[in-house]
Structure formats: structure tokens, C-alpha cells
Design a protein around this motif. Structure first.
Motif, PDB file in Angstrom:
ATOM      1  N   VAL A  58      27.563   2.822 -15.918  1.00 20.03           N
ATOM      2  CA  VAL A  58      28.034   3.075 -14.553  1.00 20.03           C
ATOM      3  C   VAL A  58      28.438   1.758 -13.889  1.00 20.03           C
ATOM      4  O   VAL A  58      29.502   1.656 -13.259  1.00 20.03           O
ATOM      5  CB  VAL A  58      26.957   3.790 -13.720  1.00 20.03           C
ATOM      6  N   LEU A  59      27.592   0.742 -14.029  1.00 22.05           N
ATOM      7  CA  LEU A  59      27.912  -0.574 -13.472  1.00 22.05           C
ATOM      8  C   LEU A  59      29.183  -1.121 -14.096  1.00 22.05           C
ATOM      9  O   LEU A  59      30.036  -1.694 -13.393  1.00 22.05           O
ATOM     10  CB  LEU A  59      26.746  -1.536 -13.704  1.00 22.05           C
ATOM     11  N   LEU A  60      29.345  -0.959 -15.397  1.00 24.91           N
ATOM     12  CA  LEU A  60      30.517  -1.479 -16.098  1.00 24.91           C
ATOM     13  C   LEU A  60      31.801  -0.812 -15.598  1.00 24.91           C
ATOM     14  O   LEU A  60      32.814  -1.483 -15.380  1.00 24.91           O
ATOM     15  CB  LEU A  60      30.355  -1.267 -17.606  1.00 24.91           C
ATOM     16  N   VAL A  61      31.761   0.506 -15.392  1.00 31.59           N
ATOM     17  CA  VAL A  61      32.942   1.232 -14.907  1.00 31.59           C
ATOM     18  C   VAL A  61      33.328   0.755 -13.508  1.00 31.59           C
ATOM     19  O   VAL A  61      34.501   0.464 -13.229  1.00 31.59           O
ATOM     20  CB  VAL A  61      32.684   2.749 -14.913  1.00 31.59           C
ATOM     21  N   TYR A  62      32.339   0.656 -12.626  1.00 29.61           N
ATOM     22  CA  TYR A  62      32.632   0.195 -11.262  1.00 29.61           C
ATOM     23  C   TYR A  62      33.089  -1.261 -11.266  1.00 29.61           C
ATOM     24  O   TYR A  62      33.963  -1.649 -10.482  1.00 29.61           O
ATOM     25  CB  TYR A  62      31.401   0.360 -10.376  1.00 29.61           C
ATOM     26  N   ALA A  63      32.489  -2.080 -12.128  1.00 29.91           N
ATOM     27  CA  ALA A  63      32.881  -3.486 -12.199  1.00 29.91           C
ATOM     28  C   ALA A  63      34.334  -3.618 -12.631  1.00 29.91           C
ATOM     29  O   ALA A  63      35.088  -4.436 -12.081  1.00 29.91           O
ATOM     30  CB  ALA A  63      31.962  -4.233 -13.168  1.00 29.91           C
ATOM     31  N   ILE A  64      34.754  -2.820 -13.615  1.00 24.58           N
ATOM     32  CA  ILE A  64      36.151  -2.855 -14.059  1.00 24.58           C
ATOM     33  C   ILE A  64      37.074  -2.376 -12.945  1.00 24.58           C
ATOM     34  O   ILE A  64      38.163  -2.941 -12.734  1.00 24.58           O
ATOM     35  CB  ILE A  64      36.319  -1.985 -15.328  1.00 24.58           C
TER      36      ILE A  64
ATOM     37  N   ALA B 284      17.792  -7.575 -16.303  1.00 28.04           N
ATOM     38  CA  ALA B 284      18.295  -8.815 -16.896  1.00 28.04           C
ATOM     39  C   ALA B 284      19.722  -8.635 -17.405  1.00 28.04           C
ATOM     40  O   ALA B 284      20.582  -9.492 -17.205  1.00 28.04           O
ATOM     41  CB  ALA B 284      17.372  -9.258 -18.040  1.00 28.04           C
ATOM     42  N   MET B 285      19.985  -7.489 -18.040  1.00 26.35           N
ATOM     43  CA  MET B 285      21.333  -7.227 -18.543  1.00 26.35           C
ATOM     44  C   MET B 285      22.314  -7.036 -17.398  1.00 26.35           C
ATOM     45  O   MET B 285      23.471  -7.470 -17.476  1.00 26.35           O
ATOM     46  CB  MET B 285      21.298  -5.975 -19.427  1.00 26.35           C
ATOM     47  N   ASP B 286      21.876  -6.399 -16.316  1.00 27.51           N
ATOM     48  CA  ASP B 286      22.737  -6.236 -15.147  1.00 27.51           C
ATOM     49  C   ASP B 286      23.082  -7.586 -14.533  1.00 27.51           C
ATOM     50  O   ASP B 286      24.215  -7.806 -14.079  1.00 27.51           O
ATOM     51  CB  ASP B 286      22.059  -5.351 -14.104  1.00 27.51           C
ATOM     52  N   MET B 287      22.112  -8.488 -14.495  1.00 29.75           N
ATOM     53  CA  MET B 287      22.360  -9.826 -13.971  1.00 29.75           C
ATOM     54  C   MET B 287      23.421 -10.544 -14.800  1.00 29.75           C
ATOM     55  O   MET B 287      24.350 -11.163 -14.257  1.00 29.75           O
ATOM     56  CB  MET B 287      21.064 -10.633 -13.965  1.00 29.75           C
ATOM     57  N   VAL B 288      23.314 -10.432 -16.122  1.00 27.72           N
ATOM     58  CA  VAL B 288      24.305 -11.050 -17.003  1.00 27.72           C
ATOM     59  C   VAL B 288      25.678 -10.426 -16.784  1.00 27.72           C
ATOM     60  O   VAL B 288      26.697 -11.127 -16.714  1.00 27.72           O
ATOM     61  CB  VAL B 288      23.877 -10.907 -18.480  1.00 27.72           C
ATOM     62  N   THR B 289      25.720  -9.093 -16.664  1.00 32.47           N
ATOM     63  CA  THR B 289      26.986  -8.396 -16.439  1.00 32.47           C
ATOM     64  C   THR B 289      27.645  -8.850 -15.141  1.00 32.47           C
ATOM     65  O   THR B 289      28.854  -9.089 -15.088  1.00 32.47           O
ATOM     66  CB  THR B 289      26.765  -6.870 -16.405  1.00 32.47           C
ATOM     67  N   VAL B 290      26.845  -8.969 -14.081  1.00 32.98           N
ATOM     68  CA  VAL B 290      27.376  -9.413 -12.789  1.00 32.98           C
ATOM     69  C   VAL B 290      27.933 -10.830 -12.899  1.00 32.98           C
ATOM     70  O   VAL B 290      29.032 -11.123 -12.405  1.00 32.98           O
ATOM     71  CB  VAL B 290      26.282  -9.339 -11.705  1.00 32.98           C
ATOM     72  N   TYR B 291      27.189 -11.720 -13.546  1.00 34.34           N
ATOM     73  CA  TYR B 291      27.665 -13.086 -13.747  1.00 34.34           C
ATOM     74  C   TYR B 291      29.024 -13.092 -14.448  1.00 34.34           C
ATOM     75  O   TYR B 291      29.971 -13.777 -14.018  1.00 34.34           O
ATOM     76  CB  TYR B 291      26.655 -13.875 -14.595  1.00 34.34           C
ATOM     77  N   VAL B 292      29.120 -12.355 -15.545  1.00 36.41           N
ATOM     78  CA  VAL B 292      30.346 -12.351 -16.346  1.00 36.41           C
ATOM     79  C   VAL B 292      31.520 -11.793 -15.547  1.00 36.41           C
ATOM     80  O   VAL B 292      32.617 -12.372 -15.545  1.00 36.41           O
ATOM     81  CB  VAL B 292      30.135 -11.529 -17.638  1.00 36.41           C
ATOM     82  N   ILE B 293      31.299 -10.678 -14.833  1.00 35.64           N
ATOM     83  CA  ILE B 293      32.380 -10.068 -14.064  1.00 35.64           C
ATOM     84  C   ILE B 293      32.850 -11.002 -12.952  1.00 35.64           C
ATOM     85  O   ILE B 293      34.062 -11.151 -12.705  1.00 35.64           O
ATOM     86  CB  ILE B 293      31.917  -8.712 -13.474  1.00 35.64           C
ATOM     87  N   LEU B 294      31.912 -11.647 -12.253  1.00 40.99           N
ATOM     88  CA  LEU B 294      32.290 -12.571 -11.184  1.00 40.99           C
ATOM     89  C   LEU B 294      33.150 -13.710 -11.712  1.00 40.99           C
ATOM     90  O   LEU B 294      34.192 -14.061 -11.129  1.00 40.99           O
ATOM     91  CB  LEU B 294      31.044 -13.133 -10.497  1.00 40.99           C
TER      92      LEU B 294
ATOM     93  N   PHE C 121      36.591  -2.586  -9.647  1.00 41.60           N
ATOM     94  CA  PHE C 121      36.719  -3.637  -8.637  1.00 41.60           C
ATOM     95  C   PHE C 121      37.478  -4.844  -9.193  1.00 41.60           C
ATOM     96  O   PHE C 121      38.168  -5.540  -8.441  1.00 41.60           O
ATOM     97  CB  PHE C 121      35.336  -4.059  -8.135  1.00 41.60           C
ATOM     98  N   PHE C 122      37.352  -5.086 -10.478  1.00 37.32           N
ATOM     99  CA  PHE C 122      38.103  -6.178 -11.110  1.00 37.32           C
ATOM    100  C   PHE C 122      39.607  -5.915 -10.990  1.00 37.32           C
ATOM    101  O   PHE C 122      40.380  -6.793 -10.592  1.00 37.32           O
ATOM    102  CB  PHE C 122      37.705  -6.308 -12.576  1.00 37.32           C
ATOM    103  N   LEU C 123      40.036  -4.691 -11.312  1.00 35.70           N
ATOM    104  CA  LEU C 123      41.459  -4.352 -11.273  1.00 35.70           C
ATOM    105  C   LEU C 123      42.001  -4.390  -9.848  1.00 35.70           C
ATOM    106  O   LEU C 123      43.081  -4.951  -9.589  1.00 35.70           O
ATOM    107  CB  LEU C 123      41.685  -2.972 -11.894  1.00 35.70           C
ATOM    108  N   THR C 124      41.276  -3.778  -8.923  1.00 33.47           N
ATOM    109  CA  THR C 124      41.753  -3.757  -7.541  1.00 33.47           C
ATOM    110  C   THR C 124      41.782  -5.159  -6.937  1.00 33.47           C
ATOM    111  O   THR C 124      42.728  -5.518  -6.214  1.00 33.47           O
ATOM    112  CB  THR C 124      40.872  -2.841  -6.679  1.00 33.47           C
ATOM    113  N   GLY C 125      40.762  -5.960  -7.220  1.00 37.24           N
ATOM    114  CA  GLY C 125      40.753  -7.331  -6.713  1.00 37.24           C
ATOM    115  C   GLY C 125      41.888  -8.155  -7.279  1.00 37.24           C
ATOM    116  O   GLY C 125      42.525  -8.948  -6.573  1.00 37.24           O
ATOM    117  N   PHE C 126      42.174  -7.948  -8.561  1.00 35.87           N
ATOM    118  CA  PHE C 126      43.271  -8.699  -9.197  1.00 35.87           C
ATOM    119  C   PHE C 126      44.596  -8.378  -8.530  1.00 35.87           C
ATOM    120  O   PHE C 126      45.354  -9.283  -8.152  1.00 35.87           O
ATOM    121  CB  PHE C 126      43.323  -8.358 -10.683  1.00 35.87           C
TER     122      PHE C 126
END
Length: 444
Positions: A306-312, A208-218, A314-319
């Protein structure tokens, strides 16, 4: 990088952060986000949703025959006990005095609704086959009462089962065994640990927390690309149209000017997103929201690092991938009126990646569409975050996606730099590809 680069970075960031439009927009969006997060609570306070819905019924005398399990009187009495036993009952059964006949009872129940004594009422019709559970109808002035209907359906099913169990002559042990809730849970597992997978198995709360994290990052990535991209392109185009660019490039090299603006806008967007994150966290920690999140097993301490680090990452590279493209397009447009049409293809690429993940990836993170998209540079910042949060991709696929994305950023940065260097001094109409290519060749 000399002082000229950092001068551009500082000027770009300060100019935007101090602008009234930026401050007003940030405040308005923060207020809208706060209202949106707390909207269910606000609605419940004004509409009285916190109180149980009053449901009336005709309090007719109980039938004398003990052989009938499903009489209206017994069902109504059982429904009342069912909701009374709940800690926070959704409904409350309100008896309306028997008026002597079915027609008179119907009029009395309608009068109770009109007077506000009840929100609606239930009516019972005999089972045509005889002896079975009667047909139950909920009547109210509202067009749709799905919440009440679902609650009554669940309650009536429980009442029916309880009546059958108690009337069937079963022992207490069998009754307990039959009514005892089953133990059921969900756990996400990893089947490729030996091959170097990301996950090692997650509980329902972690999922559930991973789902929320994915939503927020997207959403944050999409907002960052849309906000910064438009600002970068419009800033460069405005400088060209006002001839400020001619003065700027005499003191700062074109490449330093471009990357300085990109980094400056990144700091602006980062500040704006930080404000939004703080607003979200503050609103989520309010008692009315924290209790609901706690019931769902969602808590900030369950975020997967781990998810948070990878999400950040991909966030930076995508930006930066999209930022370089917006800068290149902004440099070849001389009029702000033409900017919207010029940046439309880049905007559509970002929109495509966002919609693929929101409407396809969240429901099926292991689909072939998401797997393929996670290796397409313009979509991978969205798609791979979905795979990391909601499935378990092999580690080699994650780093391959990052490698492809980094190579694409370097290539687009090189190409955008050449376009920017050639395009900032091309005024008038939008240059043709032939003219742009000639100008780029002149800056080898």
C-alpha cells in the motif's frame, strides 16, 4: 495526439539516452553509489575492524583478600571472560607481565602499544572512598576511541553487576530472575480504522522497512526533479538559442512539443533511476550487506505494498508538477547563461520540501509542519510519503492531498502551456511580465 507528439517524445528520449554525457554520468553515479554502500565493509577490511581490538592490562598477582569484590585482577579476569563468551567479540584482553611496580607496569604497557602488541590498555585507580569499584581509564595513541570506550563501559557495568550478584549471597533462582533480559518490542498501531486509515498496525521490522522505503522514495523524487528539471529547461533554452525552435514549431504544435519533451525526459529519468535501483538492490544483496540488513529486520519481502503504491503515485504527480514549471521557465529564457538564475525559485521549492521532510518529518512525522506541508502541492509529494510511511494519516487526508496536487498540476500545466506557447518565440533579453502577459493573451 498525432505522430508529432510521439516524434518529440522519441527524439528527446533517444537524444539523451545516446548522449555520452548521460552514459558517463550514470555510470559514475552508479559506481559512487556502489562504493558508498560498501564503504563500511571496505574500511573494515583495510583497517582490520573485523578483528577484535587488543586491549592490554598489567597482569598483577591476585589479591589474597576474599572480602574485596573489585580488585584490578578480578576485574581484568572477568572482562576477559565477558568478551570470550561473545560470538564476535569487539575486544580482546591481553595480559602484560607484571613488572613489579605501577611505574614499571605503565612503561611496559606503553612499550606493548609501541610494538603493536596491543592497541591500547586499561589502567585501574583505587576508589577514593574505599571498597568501591575502581576508576578505569583506557589509554591509546588514537585521539578518539568511542567504539572501544562504549564497549568497555558496557562490559565493566556487566562485570560490576555480576560481582555484586555473586557476592551478595543470592540464590540461583534470584540470580536468574535478576539477569534475565526483559521482553520489549514496539508495534505501530492504528487508532482511526473506522475513519478509513491507511495502516492497521506494523511490527518493528515493518517499521524499519517503511523507513527505508521512505528514504529511497524521497531521494529518488528529489533526484528525478533536479535531473529532469534542469534537462528540460536547458533543452528548451538551447533550442531557442540555436533557433532550432523556429523549425520545430512549424511541424509540431507548441503544446505537443512541450508535453512531448516532458514525457521524453520522464522516460530518460525513469531509465536512470531504474539503473540506480538495480545497483542498490544488487549491492544490498551482497553477503556483507545482507547480513547487516537481516540483523535490522530489513528485507524486501517486508515492503508495504500500500505504501509503495501511494509512494509511486506521489512520485509521478510530484515529477510532472515540477516538470511543467521547468518547461515554462525554460521557454522564456533565450540564453543558457541565464537559465540557472531563472530556475532557482523552482529549485528552492523542491529543496524546501525535501529538507522539511528529511530534517523534520523523519523524526516527527506527526508534527503540524508535516501535516500542513502534506496539503501544499509543492511539498506534498515529499510530506505525504513521510506521513504514509511513518505514521497513520486518515484516508480522506491522503486523497485530499492527491486531489489538491492533481488540480495544481492541471492549473500549472495550463499556465505553463500558455507561457511556453508565448515564450518559445520571444528572443533576446528575458521578457518582462507585461510583455509575457500580452503574448499569452494573444494565444487564447
Amino acid at each position: 495526439m498525432n505522430n508529432g507528439f510521439w516524434t518529440v517524445v522519441g527524439f528527446t528520449a533517444k537524444n539523451k539516452l545516446r548522449g555520452k554525457a548521460f552514459l558517463i554520468t550514470t555510470i559514475i553515479i552508479a559506481i559512487i553509489m556502489s562504493i558508498g554502500i560498501n564503504l563500511p565493509y571496505i574500511i573494515s577490511k583495510f583497517s582490520g575492524e573485523g578483528k577484535p581490538t587488543a586491549v592490554g592490562y598489567a597482569a598483577v598477582a591476585a589479591e589474597q583478600s576474599q572480602s574485596q569484590l573489585f580488585t584490578p585482577a578480578r576485574i581484568a579476569d572477568s572482562l576477559g571472560k565477558y568478551y570470550a563468551a561473545q560470538e564476535k567479540p569487539e575486544l580482546k584482553l591481553v595480559p602484560i607481565a607484571d613488572a613489579g611496580s605501577a611505574e614499571a607496569n605503565e612503561k611496559a604497557l606503553k612499550r606493548a602499544v609501541a610494538d603493536g602488541a596491543v592497541d591500547g590498555y586499561v589502567a585501574f585507580a583505587p576508589d577514593p572512598a574505599g571498597g568501591g569499584f575502581p576508576a578505569v581509564t583506557y589509554k591509546s595513541e588514537s585521539l578518539m576511541e568511542s567504539k572501544v570506550s562504549q564497549s568497555l563501559t558496557t562490559a565493566l557495568q556487566a562485570v560490576k553487576m555480576d560481582a555484586v550478584i555473586n557476592g551478595g549471597g543470592l540464590s540461583d533462582e534470584l540470580k536468574t530472575l535478576l539477569t534475565k533480559p526483559i521482553q520489549f518490542d514496539t508495534v505501530q498501531i492504528s487508532t482511526a480504522e473506522g475513519a478509513g486509515s491507511i495502516g492497521t498496525g506494523k511490527t518493528k521490522e515493518q517499521q524499519a522497512m517503511d523507513m527505508v522505503t521512505v528514504y529511497v522514495i524521497l531521494f529518488m523524487l528529489f533526484m528525478a526533479i533536479m535531473i529532469s528539471g534542469q534537462m528540460i529547461a536547458s533543452e528548451i533554452t538551447a533550442e531557442k538559442s540555436s533557433r532550432v525552435m523556429e523549425i520545430l514549431i512549424t511541424s509540431v504544435a507548441p503544446l505537443k512539443a512541450m508535453f512531448g519533451k516532458i514525457l521524453g525526459m520522464f522516460l530518460v529519468v525513469l531509465t536512470q533511476l531504474a539503473v540506480y535501483i538495480v545497483v542498490i538492490v544488487i549491492n544490498m544483496t551482497l553477503p556483507q550487506n545482507a547480513d547487516k540488513l537481516g540483523d535490522l529486520g530489513i528485507s524486501l519481502d517486508k515492503i508495504d505494498p500500500v505504501l509503495l503504491v501511494y509512494a509511486i503515485l506521489f512520485f509521478l504527480t510530484g515529477f510532472f508538477l515540477f516538470a511543467t514549471l521547468f518547461a515554462a521557465v525554460g521557454s522564456i529564457v533565450s540564453r543558457t547563461e541565464d537559465l540557472g538564475q531563472a530556475v532557482l525559485p523552482i529549485t528552492m521549492l523542491s529543496l524546501a520540501g525535501f529538507y522539511i521532510c528529511m530534517f523534520g518529518g523523519l523524526n516527527a512525522p506527526g508534527s503540524m509542519l508535516i501535516k500542513v506541508s502534506s496539503f501544499i502541492p509543492f511539498f506534498s509529494p515529499y510530506a505525504m510519503v513521510v506521513r504514509l510511511g511513518l505514521s497513520d494519516p486518515p484516508i480522506w487526508q491522503v486523497w485530499l492531498s492527491i486531489a489538491v496536487l492533481v488540480v495544481t498540476i492541471l492549473a500549472s500545466g495550463w499556465l505553463s502551456a500558455k507561457i511556453y506557447r508565448a515564450g518559445v518565440l520571444m528572443y533576446g533579453k528575458k521578457p518582462s511580465m507585461k510583455e509575457l502577459f500580452k503574448a499569452m493573451r494573444a494565444y487564447r
